[in-house]
Design a protein around this motif. Structure first.
Motif: not given
Length: 399
Positions: A180-207
């Motif tokens: 969405x943000x890659x085509x529509x814009x509205x986010x900085x490049x590093x923010x857009x890339x973070x969606x393609x390389x998402x991080x999740x904590x072990x605690x959140x993943x367990x929940x």
């Protein structure tokens, strides 16, 4: 009563599967990140039922209609015991299935426990199955203007683990936002890339996977909640996903996933699209193909391979190669103009020696950062020592 010939049954099933492959599942992101207190079969049945909802024209009385043949084809059930297995699956779904939803508001967090499908009706003499959603779940399934995810029902059909389905839905949520943000814009490049390389904590993943009290030994958790689900996702869905573990002290604190999309002819991008988006997507893909072709012919691609900064597998990804051609190779041209091709080679040799593990998730971004940090140093050296600018290819690199 005459039985239907087997070849006709197979044709009917193939026709049904073809129709199911066109369906999409649209859900609010809060439902994606909720805790699904149900097994694989009820969760897949819920997703199948959601695919019947027309988001533009919500169903009256929160009711949708499936056919038994659709259910049997989706679950690939063909044995004589399929009717009793269907009955058991419905009963289990209604007895055990609910979502634990956590949403943040201005005062703090709000928690909801929702039984999504309290009513199912069918007969032994008719093909139709009536499914009624609870009123409480409907806001998460209709009138979705923002913070929603859409994915292909066919991607879920082959997933045989509850954890594969949960992880796939979460990865889809992040990749949807990347597109969405890659085509529509509205986010900085590093923010857009973070969606393609998402991080999740072990605690959140367990929940999210409801394994807070299970698989306490991390290698077991990694195997059953991450490794095996990703094997299924990579084999059966439109994604190729890798991951890396991030430590905090001596413990694994979080997981970074790296998502790429498989190129295929029937790629629908799993979005609610309008004409403007379609046109932008076509232009973007045409430009990406052009950049990809240029990158494959570039001498810099060969240098990256020689320095083990690029793998043959990454060369098959048009997005990676287009990113190199657009954002990295012009910088190498600048360095070549200042220090000659030998200067570029020395730079890449240095970068290869200092390469960080995280760079493997986004090599184009990593190489862009490396050359952008180095070029100002070269230019400053040439200002301070003009004689260096006239001797191309000589002089120290990364002093």
């Amino acid at each position: 009563m005459s039985s239907i010939p087997k070849n006709e049954q197979n044709q009917n099933q193939m026709q049904i599967l073809n129709e199911l492959s066109k369906r999409k599942v649209v859900e609010h992101n809060s439902l994606i990140t909720s805790i699904a207190k149900m097994d694989k079969t009820p969760l897949k049945m819920f997703e199948l039922a959601v695919s019947c909802i027309n988001t533009e024209e919500p169903p009256k009385d929160h009711t949708v209609y499936l056919s038994k043949n659709e259910l049997f084809a989706f679950f690939k059930v063909s044995d004589n015991d399929k009717h009793s297995r269907f009955k058991l699956a419905v009963e289990n779904m209604q007895k055990q299935a609910f979502f634990k939803i956590k949403e943040k508001n201005e005062h703090g967090f709000e928690f909801e426990n929702i039984v999504p499908i309290p009513y199912v009706k069918w007969t032994d003499y008719h093909d139709e199955v009536t499914i009624r959603f609870s009123p409480e779940i409907m806001p998460y399934l209709i009138n979705l203007k923002q913070n929603f995810t859409q994915h292909a029902l066919s991607d879920l059909a082959e997933l045989n683990s509850k954890y594969s389905i949960i992880l796939y839905r979460w990865l889809s949520m992040n990749y949807n936002q990347y597109e969405h943000y890659r085509y529509k814009g509205g986010r900085r490049e590093e923010q857009v890339e973070a969606y393609r390389n998402p991080t999740i904590s072990i605690r959140e993943l367990r929940e999210m996977t409801d394994t807070v009290n299970e698989y306490q030994h991390f290698p077991h958790f990694e195997n059953w909640i991450i490794k095996k689900p990703l094997e299924e996702i990579n084999l059966h869905t439109s994604f190729n996903v890798t991951y890396e573990k991030v430590k905090k002290g001596r413990s694994i604190d979080s997981i970074v996933f790296h998502i790429t999309k498989k190129r295929r002819a029937d790629d629908n991008r799993y979005k609610l699209e309008d004409k403007t988006y379609q046109e932008a997507k076509a232009d973007k893909e045409a430009n990406e193909d052009r950049l990809y072709a240029q990158a494959m012919k570039s001498k810099y691609t060969k240098l990256l391979l020689e320095n083990f900064l690029l793998s043959p597998y990454e060369m098959t990804d048009p997005t990676i190669m287009a990113g190199l051609q657009k954002n990295v190779y012009p910088k190498y041209d600048e360095l070549k103009a200042l220090r000659g091709l030998e200067g570029v080679k020395k730079h890449l040799s240095y970068v290869s020696e200092k390469q960080e593990p995280y760079s493997k998730g986004n090599i184009a971004k990593y190489l862009k950062k490396a050359i952008e940090q180095y070029l100002p140093t070269v230019k400053l050296q040439d200002l301070d020592q003009p004689e260096r600018a006239s001797v191309r290819g000589k002089g120290a690199i990364h002093e």
